[in-house]
Design an enzyme around this catalytic site. Sequence first.
Site, PDB file in Angstrom:
ATOM      1  N   ASN A   1       8.601   9.368  -4.280  1.00 16.14           N
ATOM      2  CA  ASN A   1       8.057   8.446  -3.287  1.00 16.14           C
ATOM      3  C   ASN A   1       6.670   7.930  -3.652  1.00 16.14           C
ATOM      4  O   ASN A   1       6.253   6.889  -3.159  1.00 16.14           O
ATOM      5  CB  ASN A   1       8.014   9.144  -1.920  1.00 16.14           C
ATOM      6  CG  ASN A   1       7.245   8.349  -0.887  1.00 16.14           C
ATOM      7  OD1 ASN A   1       7.703   7.319  -0.403  1.00 16.14           O
ATOM      8  ND2 ASN A   1       6.044   8.816  -0.551  1.00 16.14           N
TER       9      ASN A   1
ATOM     10  N   TYR B   1       2.662  -5.409  -8.393  1.00 22.57           N
ATOM     11  CA  TYR B   1       3.570  -4.576  -7.606  1.00 22.57           C
ATOM     12  C   TYR B   1       5.016  -4.942  -7.888  1.00 22.57           C
ATOM     13  O   TYR B   1       5.860  -4.072  -8.114  1.00 22.57           O
ATOM     14  CB  TYR B   1       3.259  -4.740  -6.117  1.00 22.57           C
ATOM     15  CG  TYR B   1       4.061  -3.834  -5.219  1.00 22.57           C
ATOM     16  CD1 TYR B   1       3.758  -2.473  -5.130  1.00 22.57           C
ATOM     17  CD2 TYR B   1       5.110  -4.332  -4.455  1.00 22.57           C
ATOM     18  CE1 TYR B   1       4.488  -1.634  -4.305  1.00 22.57           C
ATOM     19  CE2 TYR B   1       5.833  -3.502  -3.618  1.00 22.57           C
ATOM     20  CZ  TYR B   1       5.526  -2.157  -3.545  1.00 22.57           C
ATOM     21  OH  TYR B   1       6.266  -1.331  -2.731  1.00 22.57           O
TER      22      TYR B   1
END
Length: 217
Positions: A72, A139
């Site tokens: 995560n 990103y």
Amino acid sequence: MDHVLITGAARGIGRALALSYAREGAQVVACTRGAAPPDAGIDWQQADVTDPQALQVLAGRLERPVDLLICNAGVYLDKHMAPGDLTPQIWAQSFAINVAGVFWTVQAMRPHLRPGARIAILGSIMGSSAHANGGAYVYRASKAAVLNLGRNLATDLRDEGIAVGVYHPGWVRTDMGGSGADIGLDAAVAGLRTRFAALDLARSGVFEAHDGTALAF
């Protein structure tokens, strides 16, 4: 009782997942780079996913195989940034955490993954070539790379009986997602947990949203 290991678990989706699994009796190892939250029932461990040696030390402390490894840990360092404001450091740090961090985590934990184990990688629809809406270059590129990494891990780990999936949690109201996001943490966690529970070798290599929608790579 499942043994769940989660990286990037100090806040947001990672912490919510850790708390959810712990409440139902799972043995949860939750990793953070800094100080651990005061959450009972969770084995908090300090481990930076960009440090392979630290991950190996953590792996050496595990006392039983990992049933579910949730990768995560991630950053969105170029949020709202103009292309001219991007720096080499932003590119390097983003890929070190969002991509290489997943690789180092899986490599360190691989000896603790037995046939039937599952690896869930938190990706993003922003990494999909079918959703190239411009901007957020760093990103988007890092999440596209981790999609590719997840698919290749699924191929290489299949013969070991280990399933790998990549999941878009939705646009979630967290520090990263912001207060104007579409869904809350509870909805994201419930959906992700359903997806993780359904992951097996027949589904290995999937890229899905929290609600089960199949996403294009």
